[in-house]
Design a protein around this motif. Structure first.
Motif, PDB file in Angstrom:
ATOM      1  N   GLY A   1      68.809  93.480  47.356  1.00 32.71           N
ATOM      2  CA  GLY A   1      68.858  92.028  47.519  1.00 32.71           C
ATOM      3  C   GLY A   1      67.658  91.422  48.232  1.00 32.71           C
ATOM      4  O   GLY A   1      67.662  90.229  48.539  1.00 32.71           O
ATOM      5  N   VAL A   2      66.620  92.220  48.491  1.00 34.53           N
ATOM      6  CA  VAL A   2      65.449  91.705  49.214  1.00 34.53           C
ATOM      7  C   VAL A   2      64.467  91.079  48.234  1.00 34.53           C
ATOM      8  O   VAL A   2      64.061  91.710  47.258  1.00 34.53           O
ATOM      9  N   THR A   3      64.091  89.809  48.489  1.00 29.81           N
ATOM     10  CA  THR A   3      63.124  89.156  47.600  1.00 29.81           C
ATOM     11  C   THR A   3      61.710  89.167  48.174  1.00 29.81           C
ATOM     12  O   THR A   3      60.742  89.107  47.444  1.00 29.81           O
ATOM     13  N   ASP A   4      61.601  89.252  49.497  1.00 27.04           N
ATOM     14  CA  ASP A   4      60.266  89.260  50.094  1.00 27.04           C
ATOM     15  C   ASP A   4      60.333  89.830  51.509  1.00 27.04           C
ATOM     16  O   ASP A   4      61.383  89.758  52.169  1.00 27.04           O
ATOM     17  N   VAL A   5      59.221  90.406  51.943  1.00 31.57           N
ATOM     18  CA  VAL A   5      59.117  90.877  53.331  1.00 31.57           C
ATOM     19  C   VAL A   5      57.815  90.302  53.889  1.00 31.57           C
ATOM     20  O   VAL A   5      56.738  90.594  53.378  1.00 31.57           O
ATOM     21  N   ILE A   6      57.921  89.445  54.901  1.00 32.36           N
ATOM     22  CA  ILE A   6      56.740  88.780  55.452  1.00 32.36           C
ATOM     23  C   ILE A   6      56.491  89.315  56.862  1.00 32.36           C
ATOM     24  O   ILE A   6      57.380  89.274  57.718  1.00 32.36           O
ATOM     25  N   LEU A   7      55.286  89.840  57.072  1.00 30.43           N
ATOM     26  CA  LEU A   7      54.980  90.494  58.346  1.00 30.43           C
ATOM     27  C   LEU A   7      54.321  89.517  59.310  1.00 30.43           C
ATOM     28  O   LEU A   7      53.521  88.675  58.902  1.00 30.43           O
ATOM     29  N   SER A   8      54.669  89.654  60.557  1.00 31.60           N
ATOM     30  CA  SER A   8      54.086  88.746  61.551  1.00 31.60           C
ATOM     31  C   SER A   8      53.772  89.469  62.846  1.00 31.60           C
ATOM     32  O   SER A   8      54.480  90.382  63.260  1.00 31.60           O
ATOM     33  N   ARG A   9      52.704  88.991  63.473  1.00 33.45           N
ATOM     34  CA  ARG A   9      52.366  89.449  64.818  1.00 33.45           C
ATOM     35  C   ARG A   9      52.879  88.434  65.827  1.00 33.45           C
ATOM     36  O   ARG A   9      53.383  87.382  65.459  1.00 33.45           O
ATOM     37  N   THR A  10      52.651  88.747  67.071  1.00 36.46           N
ATOM     38  CA  THR A  10      53.016  87.837  68.155  1.00 36.46           C
ATOM     39  C   THR A  10      52.119  86.597  68.107  1.00 36.46           C
ATOM     40  O   THR A  10      50.912  86.718  67.910  1.00 36.46           O
ATOM     41  N   GLY A  11      52.720  85.436  68.272  1.00 40.32           N
ATOM     42  CA  GLY A  11      51.965  84.186  68.108  1.00 40.32           C
ATOM     43  C   GLY A  11      51.640  83.476  69.411  1.00 40.32           C
ATOM     44  O   GLY A  11      52.170  83.804  70.482  1.00 40.32           O
ATOM     45  N   LYS A  12      50.776  82.496  69.277  1.00 45.34           N
ATOM     46  CA  LYS A  12      50.329  81.667  70.406  1.00 45.34           C
ATOM     47  C   LYS A  12      51.238  80.465  70.605  1.00 45.34           C
ATOM     48  O   LYS A  12      52.035  80.139  69.735  1.00 45.34           O
ATOM     49  N   GLY A  13      51.021  79.777  71.680  1.00 50.14           N
ATOM     50  CA  GLY A  13      51.745  78.524  71.937  1.00 50.14           C
ATOM     51  C   GLY A  13      51.116  77.367  71.165  1.00 50.14           C
ATOM     52  O   GLY A  13      50.320  77.558  70.250  1.00 50.14           O
ATOM     53  N   ILE A  14      51.490  76.176  71.579  1.00 49.94           N
ATOM     54  CA  ILE A  14      51.019  74.927  70.956  1.00 49.94           C
ATOM     55  C   ILE A  14      49.489  74.852  70.921  1.00 49.94           C
ATOM     56  O   ILE A  14      48.827  75.222  71.889  1.00 49.94           O
TER      57      ILE A  14
END
Ligand code: DP6
Length: 324
Positions: free
Chosen positions: A308-321
């Motif tokens: 049932g998986v349509t996509d896997v999006i990878l992310s790193r730790t993000g910054k603030g505003i």
């Protein structure tokens, strides 16, 4: 009177799940999140005396109805704060699949608050910005900061001590998150409605609230020590407890689909094979998986193959505003 701001979304490792004050958006417990680099909203706000009402465009589409009402209500708060009455044109671009459990409201309200206050040249501290943002959407107050962030629930009735604080910045630790997309459809029960029903009716709610201080303390120790197993186990268990409260509500409900449970199983199977991975799930069917950089390839491949998986999006730790 124009400004543009960018805010990243965040994923809670200790969940915010319930309000003690609905209009001021004051929570029943502290929560703790990781800001994500891969998902963000960029918003331009222009205040102008040529407008007869607020206008809100999301990804170039004119928005009406409840999402529009939430934006104008929030702009009223900012106008009130600034002591002026100009209407605004708001243009947002979302790099977040809306309303599929990716907390697009978090990056959305954080970017809106930052752009609107900057457009009005208000001199607000990050703490004040977090307090204002909280009144648009609770989880959004954590997106003012990068890295690991705690939202302190506060105890005052006016909400003046309820805002987010950064625990460690984004460069403290390279932890990654795979967002597993199962369905991009709108969820049936919004987080706002779901948490209200849970607070009002769930027989498991007290158990949830009472378990938070210990989870929080252990989680913070794990983050400081960069102890991935510790952080992962607490996050996964905290998520399961939050979702358990919905089953004890009246009427009961769940955000999980069968494919949600299939991914949870896939994650636990990977762990049984010695790959340290942990899941967490917000108010929707999609699953987010915490992993370390050296396991990126196998994590991505294995999750893609899950049912049932349509996509896997990878992310790193993000910054603030940030502002443009
Ligand atoms: C499950 O911040 O969307 O994602 O304050 O009513 O706008 P409102 O709710 P929202 O709720 C998020 C709930 C959650 C957990 C979390 O992000 O901590």
């Amino acid at each position: 009177m124009q400004a543009t701001a960018k805010a990243h979304t965040n994923i809670a490792l200790i969940k915010y799940w319930g309000k003690r004050n609905e209009s001021l958006i004051l929570p029943t417990n502290n929560s703790l999140s990781l800001t994500l680099d891969g998902f963000y909203t960029t918003t331009t706000v222009t205040f102008s005396d040529g407008l007869q009402s607020d206008e809100f465009y999301l990804n170039d589409e004119r928005i009406t109805g409840i999402p529009y009402a939430r934006v104008t209500k929030f702009l009223d708060l900012i106008r009130n704060y600034a002591g002026q009455q100009l209407y605004a044109n708001v243009r947002s671009t979302n790099e977040v699949p809306t309303a599929a459990g990716f907390a697009s409201s978090a990056s959305g309200f954080a970017a809106l608050a930052a752009a609107a206050t900057r457009a009005l040249q208000l001199d607000v501290s990050e703490q004040e910005l977090s307090r204002l943002t909280r009144q648009g959407s609770g989880s959004a107050c954590r997106s003012i900061y990068g890295g690991f962030v705690e939202w302190e629930q506060g105890s005052k009735d006016d909400g003046s001590d309820s805002y987010a604080v950064q625990i460690v910045p984004e460069d403290h630790w390279d932890v990654r998150v795979a967002a597993v997309v199962l369905t991009a459809t709108e969820k049936d029960v919004s987080s706002r409605e779901g948490m209200k029903r849970t607070v009002d009716t769930s027989v498991f709610y007290d158990g949830w609230v009472n378990s938070i201080p210990h989870d929080l303390e252990q989680m913070k120790q794990g983050i400081m020590a960069k102890d991935f197993e510790k952080v992962g186990h607490i996050a996964e268990a905290n998520c399961l407890k939050m979702h358990a409260t919905t089953l004890g509500a009246k009427p009961p409900f769940t955000y999980w689909h069968d494919s949600t449970m299939a991914v949870m199983q896939t994650v636990q199977d990977m762990r049984a094979k010695g790959i340290p991975v942990f899941f967490t799930i917000d108010a929707g069917p999609n699953v987010k998986v915490l992993y370390l950089p050296q396991h990126e390839d196998i994590v991505k491949k294995t999750l893609r193959e899950s049912r049932g998986v349509t996509d896997v999006i990878l992310s790193r730790t993000g910054k603030g505003i940030s502002y443009k």
